[in-house]
Write an enzyme that holds these catalytic residues in place. Sequence first.
Site, mmCIF file in Angstrom:
data_model
loop_
_atom_site.group_PDB
_atom_site.id
_atom_site.type_symbol
_atom_site.label_atom_id
_atom_site.label_comp_id
_atom_site.label_asym_id
_atom_site.label_seq_id
_atom_site.Cartn_x
_atom_site.Cartn_y
_atom_site.Cartn_z
ATOM 1 C CD GLU A 146 -2.624 1.447 2.465
ATOM 2 O OE1 GLU A 146 -3.843 1.630 2.434
ATOM 3 O OE2 GLU A 146 -1.957 1.463 3.534
ATOM 4 N NE ARG A 174 -11.011 12.243 7.229
ATOM 5 C CZ ARG A 174 -12.031 11.414 7.334
ATOM 6 N NH1 ARG A 174 -12.832 11.458 8.384
ATOM 7 N NH2 ARG A 174 -12.272 10.515 6.394
ATOM 8 C CE1 TYR A 220 -4.728 9.098 3.091
ATOM 9 C CE2 TYR A 220 -5.835 7.255 2.027
ATOM 10 C CZ TYR A 220 -5.688 8.095 3.113
ATOM 11 O OH TYR A 220 -6.498 7.945 4.209
ATOM 12 C CB CYS A 278 -8.312 8.103 7.631
ATOM 13 S SG CYS A 278 -9.914 7.396 7.206
ATOM 14 C CG ASP A 305 -10.891 0.669 12.382
ATOM 15 O OD1 ASP A 305 -10.802 0.208 13.544
ATOM 16 O OD2 ASP A 305 -11.213 -0.018 11.408
ATOM 17 C CD1 TRP A 307 -6.106 0.550 -0.412
ATOM 18 C CD2 TRP A 307 -7.780 2.010 -0.571
ATOM 19 N NE1 TRP A 307 -5.781 1.631 0.363
ATOM 20 C CE2 TRP A 307 -6.782 2.550 0.283
ATOM 21 C CE3 TRP A 307 -8.931 2.762 -0.826
ATOM 22 C CZ2 TRP A 307 -6.909 3.803 0.888
ATOM 23 C CZ3 TRP A 307 -9.060 4.021 -0.223
ATOM 24 C CH2 TRP A 307 -8.053 4.520 0.624
#
Length: 264
Positions: free
Chosen positions: A58, A166, A94, A146, A169, A80
């Site tokens: 990733e 922000r 991103y 995120c 999880d 994803w």
Amino acid sequence: MKIYLELLEKVLKEGNIREDRTKTGTLSIFGHSIRINLQEGFPLLTTKKLHIPSIVYELLWFIKGSTNVDFLQKNNISIWDEWADSEGNLGPIYGHQWRRWTVNENKHIDQLSEVIEEIQKNPYSRRHIVSAWNVGDLDKMALPPCHILFQFYVKNENLSCLMFQRSADIFLGLPFNIASYALLLSMVAQVTNLKPFELVVVLGDAHLYSNHIEQAKLQLSREVRSLPVLKLNSEITSIFDFQFKDISFENYFSHPSIKADISV
């Protein structure tokens, strides 16, 4: 990583019951920071096994500037897939923002290249920042970022990184995010001839999904083990040249993985 387990315990004890976008429900706290010294070991959780290929591929995908899951799927990574459209596209997430922030149709900014160059040219600048939170592009993204911003800081021969997230999880996502940014910090340090020092993770909404509570309790019952050691191919001098084979982890001895459903 005891500091991560302390966060899990804090959210279980003090978290506010909140509804959320996914309709799963969470226990949540607001505003939390974690400081990790990379010179004490690489921050892969040992209280459950993390899937290292997902973390590494990733990050390489982000660095490439890719926003289609094709590269991930070719390497058997499906993290994803739930958000991709029928052609595998995710919009300007991103990788696009890191490598091709759009000013207008004739101008794009490669934030990652520029920040690495500036660390080398002007190490004590307070502007070593890469942002993924492009307000003008949010409605085009399959999922708004995120982890939205990271900043580098040079002290003597050491390089540190602060990442602001922000939404976290904390059972499924945060362990991956911590490992990913620790790896990014280590790679940037190598190509700028510095030593990776401290990763600072600042969280906005740190939450535990209601269907992860028992898994979190299981993880808290396990004994913490020694952290592994990251090994990078020392011959790599550009962050864009790293491949999966150039990255390895020695002495990663973890407890078994803990299954948990992802909330989409």
